[in-house]
Design an enzyme around this catalytic site. Structure first.
Site, PDB file in Angstrom:
ATOM      1  N   ASP A 132     -15.611  49.152  14.000  1.00 23.44           N
ATOM      2  CA  ASP A 132     -15.513  50.261  14.948  1.00 23.44           C
ATOM      3  C   ASP A 132     -14.491  49.952  16.043  1.00 23.44           C
ATOM      4  OD1 ASP A 132     -16.108  52.738  16.016  1.00 23.44           O
ATOM      5  OD2 ASP A 132     -17.780  52.002  17.215  1.00 23.44           O
ATOM      6  N   CYS A 239     -27.366  59.755  20.937  1.00 23.23           N
ATOM      7  CA  CYS A 239     -28.431  60.620  20.423  1.00 23.23           C
ATOM      8  C   CYS A 239     -28.762  60.161  19.009  1.00 23.23           C
ATOM      9  CB  CYS A 239     -27.975  62.081  20.424  1.00 23.23           C
ATOM     10  SG  CYS A 239     -29.176  63.240  19.719  1.00 23.23           S
TER      11      CYS A 239
END
Length: 345
Positions: A132, A239
Site C-alpha cells: 500500500d 469504516c
C-alpha cells in the site's frame, strides 16, 4: 516459500504474472469518472499501476502475500459486537486495522526478510517490496495469484479468511510459475452494497471513493461534504461496515502477531476524550499507528462530526459540552465542523 512466509507471520503466498493489461480499461474508466476524488497520486501514476515492469524495470513475476490482522484476543461474534458499537453514542469507532501498529511498517520489514530468505536459498536477485505504498494494483495481483476473489465491495475475499487481512508484494526479476486463481463465491449476496452508509458502492465491483467514509475520514483533507456528514455516524477513522456484514468474515483469522493488538484502548475510546486530546497527546497516543498520518487537525474534524451526529441522535449533553469547548478553535476547518456539530440538535 510458504513455510518461510508463515514463520514471518504471513498467512499465504502466491505468484502472479506481470501482464495486467485486461485491468487497464477498468482503471482508466474509474479515473475518468473521478471516483478517486482528491487522491491525485492515483491519476499521476496512471497505468504504471497495471504495468509492474514499468514501475520496476526488469520485473518478471510478483510474489503476493497476505497477513491476517484481527487482534489475537478478538472475541467470538466480533462482527455483531462491532456493529453494535455504531449505536453507542459515547463511543468513537475506529477501523479494526488501525487500532494496532502501522501495518506498512510490519509488512514491509517482513517482506524484506522473506526476500532475504529467498536470496539465501536461490542466490542474489533483483526485487522490491511494496505494501500500500506505491502505484500497485494490490487486490488485482492478489486475486490473480490465488489469494482470493474480488468481492462486490472491491476488497479481496478468501474462503478461509474472509477479508480481514493486509496485502503486500515483492516484485522480482525471476520467472516463477503463477498460482492458479480461485473462482468467486459472492453469488447473489449484496450485503456489502446494502449496508454501506453512504452508498459508496454504486454497483457490484464499482466504488466511488468520494462517498466512502474511509476516504472522507482519512484521504480527504478539506471540509467533509454537508450531505455526507450525518451518514458518518460515530466513525472517526475508516469504516468496516462492508466487512462486518460480509458472511465470509465468519471465517476471518486472528493474527499470530502482537503488532495488531489494540493500543491505548482505541477499540473502546470515548468521543469526548478523543476530542480533548491536545496535539502532543495525539502524537503520543498514535505513535507507530497509521492514524498519525492524518494529523491532529483532521482528527479533530472527524471527531467533531461524530460528536455532532451522536448529539443529534442521543441528546447526551456531555457531547454538546465537549464540542462547545472548541467553538472558537484556532483551526477554521475544525471550528466549522464543531459549529456544525453543535447545530445538530
Amino acid at each position: 516459500m510458504q513455510a518461510w512466509a508463515r514463520e514471518l507471520g504471513f498467512s499465504q503466498i502466491g505468484i502472479a504474472g506481470v501482464d495486467l493489461s485486461s485491468a487497464e480499461p477498468g482503471l482508466l474508466q474509474w479515473l475518468d469518472n473521478g471516483f478517486h476524488g482528491e487522491m491525485a497520486y492515483m491519476e499521476t501514476h496512471g497505468l504504471k499501476r497495471a504495468r509492474p515492469a514499468e514501475l520496476v524495470p526488469g520485473t518478471v513475476s510478483v510474489i503476493t502475500a497476505r497477513m491476517d490482522y484481527l487482534p489475537r484476543d478478538t472475541p467470538a461474534q466480533w462482527q455483531d459486537k462491532e456493529l453494535s458499537r455504531l449505536n453507542d453514542a459515547a463511543e468513537a469507532v475506529i477501523s479494526i486495522y488501525a487500532r494496532g501498529r502501522d501495518y506498512h511498517k510490519v509488512l514491509r520489514s517482513r517482506l524484506q526478510k522473506l526476500s532475504d530468505r529467498i536470496g539465501e536459498e536461490l542466490g542474489p536477485f533483483g526485487h522490491r517490496v511494496f505494501t500500500d505504498s506505491a502505484p500497485v494494483l494490490e487486490a488485482e495481483l492478489a486475486a490473480r495469484s490465488g489469494q482470493g476473489w474480488r468481492g462486490k465491495h472491491t476488497l479481496l475475499l478468501n474462503r478461509e479468511a474472509g477479508s480481514m487481512f493486509f496485502l503486500g508484494e515483492i516484485y522480482v526479476d525471476m520467472a516463477l510459475e503463477p498460482s492458479e486463481p480461485v473462482a468467486p463465491h459472492c453469488g447473489s449476496c449484496s450485503a456489502c452494497i446494502d449496508v454501506c452508509p453512504t452508498q459508496a458502492i454504486i454497483a457490484p465491483h464499482r466504488l466511488d471513493a468520494r462517498r466512502c467514509i474511509s476516504y472522507l475520514t482519512i484521504e480527504h483533507a478539506g471540509p467533509i461534504p454537508l450531505d455526507l456528514r450525518p451518514l458518518i455516524g460515530n466513525r472517526i477513522y475508516g469504516c468496516d461496515d462492508c466487512q462486518l456484514i460480509c458472511p465470509w468474515n465468519k471465517f476471518a483469522q486472528r493474527s499470530t502477531l502482537p503488532d495488531f493488538d489494540e493500543r491505548h484502548g482505541l477499540g473502546h475510546a470515548q468521543l469526548v476524550d478523543l476530542m480533548a486530546w491536545t496535539e502532543d497527546q495525539f502524537l503520543h497516543y498514535t505513535e507507530g499507528s497509521p492514524i498519525r498520518r492524518i494529523g491532529h487537525e483532521r482528527w479533530q474534524r472527524n471527531v467533531a462530526v461524530a460528536m455532532g451526529n451522536m448529539w443529534r441522535e442521543s441528546g447526551d449533553v456531555s457531547l454538546r459540552d465537549g464540542l462547545a469547548v472548541h467553538r472558537a478553535h484556532s483551526s477554521m476547518l475544525v471550528r466549522e465542523h464543531v459549529l456544525w456539530g453543535l447545530a445538530q440538535r
